[in-house]
Scaffold this active site. Structure first.
Site, mmCIF file in Angstrom:
data_model
loop_
_atom_site.group_PDB
_atom_site.id
_atom_site.type_symbol
_atom_site.label_atom_id
_atom_site.label_comp_id
_atom_site.label_asym_id
_atom_site.label_seq_id
_atom_site.Cartn_x
_atom_site.Cartn_y
_atom_site.Cartn_z
ATOM 1 N N SER A 195 31.451 43.424 35.592
ATOM 2 C CA SER A 195 31.795 42.026 35.839
ATOM 3 C C SER A 195 31.185 41.076 34.816
ATOM 4 C CB SER A 195 31.376 41.620 37.249
ATOM 5 O OG SER A 195 30.018 41.901 37.394
ATOM 6 N N THR A 251 28.174 39.261 38.048
ATOM 7 C CA THR A 251 27.946 38.022 37.295
ATOM 8 C C THR A 251 26.466 37.716 37.222
ATOM 9 O OG1 THR A 251 30.003 37.060 38.037
ATOM 10 C CG2 THR A 251 28.259 35.515 37.452
ATOM 11 N N THR A 299 29.968 35.848 32.856
ATOM 12 C CA THR A 299 30.784 36.690 33.725
ATOM 13 C C THR A 299 32.116 37.045 33.078
ATOM 14 O OG1 THR A 299 31.708 36.825 35.967
ATOM 15 C CG2 THR A 299 31.978 34.735 34.845
ATOM 16 N N ARG A 319 43.007 32.158 34.391
ATOM 17 C CA ARG A 319 42.088 31.679 35.442
ATOM 18 C C ARG A 319 40.664 31.481 34.886
ATOM 19 N NH1 ARG A 319 37.119 33.524 38.086
ATOM 20 N NH2 ARG A 319 37.158 32.728 40.190
ATOM 21 N N THR A 362 26.937 32.929 42.263
ATOM 22 C CA THR A 362 27.769 34.105 42.056
ATOM 23 C C THR A 362 28.723 34.216 43.241
ATOM 24 O OG1 THR A 362 27.735 36.497 41.675
ATOM 25 C CG2 THR A 362 26.080 35.644 43.164
ATOM 26 N N GLY A 363 29.790 34.960 43.058
ATOM 27 C CA GLY A 363 30.751 35.112 44.151
ATOM 28 C C GLY A 363 32.073 34.442 43.837
HETATM 29 C C1 SD4 Z 1 33.883 33.828 39.211
HETATM 30 N N1 SD4 Z 1 31.713 33.478 40.162
HETATM 31 O O1 SD4 Z 1 34.468 33.952 38.146
HETATM 32 C C2 SD4 Z 1 32.457 34.335 39.288
HETATM 33 C C3 SD4 Z 1 32.528 35.776 39.680
HETATM 34 C C4 SD4 Z 1 31.312 36.330 40.304
HETATM 35 O O2 SD4 Z 1 30.296 37.907 41.535
HETATM 36 O O3 SD4 Z 1 30.273 35.716 40.370
HETATM 37 N N2 SD4 Z 1 31.345 37.494 40.854
HETATM 38 O O4 SD4 Z 1 34.400 33.368 40.218
#
Ligand code: SD4
Length: 334
Positions: free
Chosen positions: A92, A194, A212, A222, A245-246
């Site tokens: 990631s 990330t 990330t 995106r 993150t997320g």
């Molecule tokens: C995103 N926040 O591109 C990042 C992805 C991520 O754990 O953090 N994944 O949305």
């Protein structure tokens, strides 16, 4: 006087006298009052310090090494994030990142320093170290964000070498995904995600970075929260910093990292601020059971906080000579 009360009183009196052009001066005075007050409580200050999202001991170790050399928090977060970007196993971040629906690995990153400077790249392809390109955008251009082809051309003009970021493992995973082409963000896709990193150097100055490959199998074009100031990362050297993150869409809609820093400005601890920012997402998104968001934060004293929606979020913290993986507390206890 208790700190919260002190800050409330300071806010009220400042509000009372703030008229017209004196508003700015009064706010400045207020933030320096708060900053001084935080410093005076700072007798057990514990920095240098590095904290990062997920289990990234090699990254925090590198950042710590840089800090031990007496270098800046900015150098530390850049070097620390680079370790994870170069790790082809991590699916990631950087090389080896899972691609978008069309099979292209596109990277987002940003960096912010203690003076409030910020630089970012979005939708960057073929470059291994977006965090370093983000720093170059910050330091060597009149802009703060470069996107796509322009960002890639800039990177190459600065001496970054083009590389193929799609590894065999990630290509295979994408080909497997194409059989169903079902898009569903996966909670805690792995324990190695990330990387958002915050550091305080020996002078007490704070910087942060976030890098990330974004969500696996996202639509082409995106962009997530990670490179966007205030969402994936925010630093205010008088108060602290936060990173996320997320599921980026949720972080973007609530401007999560800025929110956390502002909550700390109002007197909340990093932990309370992270919990309130997660609470804001829960309140606005009834489908929170389907996605993960995790925040980490640090304040000027070197206190840290971390919180997520679901179980499974970890942080790595290097403080007082110890490099530790710590499970985060979370909201959805079922
Ligand atoms: C995103 N926040 O591109 C990042 C992805 C991520 O754990 O953090 N994944 O949305």
């Amino acid at each position: 006087m208790k700190r919260r009360k002190f800050i409330q009183n300071a806010s009220l009196s400042t509000f009372g006298i703030a008229v017209g052009s004196s508003v700015f001066a009064s706010e400045k005075k207020l933030s320096s009052i708060i900053s001084e007050e935080i410093k005076s409580e700072n007798s057990t200050a514990s920095f240098p310090l590095v904290i990062a999202t997920w289990n990234v001991n090699n990254s925090t170790a590198e950042a710590w090494r840089v800090l031990q050399e007496g270098k800046s928090a900015l150098d530390a977060v850049e070097k620390g994030c680079m370790i994870e970007e170069a790790n082809a196993e991590g699916q990631s971040v950087g090389i080896g990142g899972l691609p978008d629906r069309d099979g292209n690995v596109t990277l987002d990153a940003c960096i912010m320093d203690s003076k409030g400077n910020y630089g970012a790249v979005v939708y960057l392809q073929n470059i291994m170290h977006p965090i370093s390109v983000a720093r170059k955008v910050m330091e060597d251009t009149p802009h703060v964000i470069l996107a796509g082809k322009g960002a890639e051309q800039f990177a190459i003009s600065e001496g970054f070498k083009p590389v193929d970021l799609l590894t065999d493992a990630s290509k295979k995973a994408w080909e497997e995904w194409k059989k169903t082409s079902q898009y569903k963000p996966i909670i805690n896709i792995e324990n190695h995600d990330t990387i958002g990193m915050l550091a305080i150097d020996k002078n007490g100055d704070i910087s942060g970075g976030c890098t990330t490959s974004g969500l696996a199998y996202k639509m082409a074009g995106r962009v997530g929260d990670s490179p966007i100031i205030g969402s994936g990362l925010f630093i205010d050297n008088e108060i602290g910093g936060a990173t996320a993150t997320g599921l980026g869409e949720e972080v973007l809609k609530t401007v999560g990292s800025f929110l956390i820093v502002e909550l700390m400005r109002q007197g909340k601890t990093p932990q309370q601020a992270c919990e309130e920012a997660i609470g804001r997402i829960i309140k606005k998104s009834p489908n929170f059971k389907d996605f993960q968001v995790g925040y980490i934060a640090v304040n000027k004293k070197g206190e840290t906080g971390y919180y997520s929606i679901h179980d499974g979020f970890w942080v790595t913290k290097y403080q007082d000579g110890k490099n530790e993986n710590i499970p985060s507390d979370f909201y959805d206890k079922k």
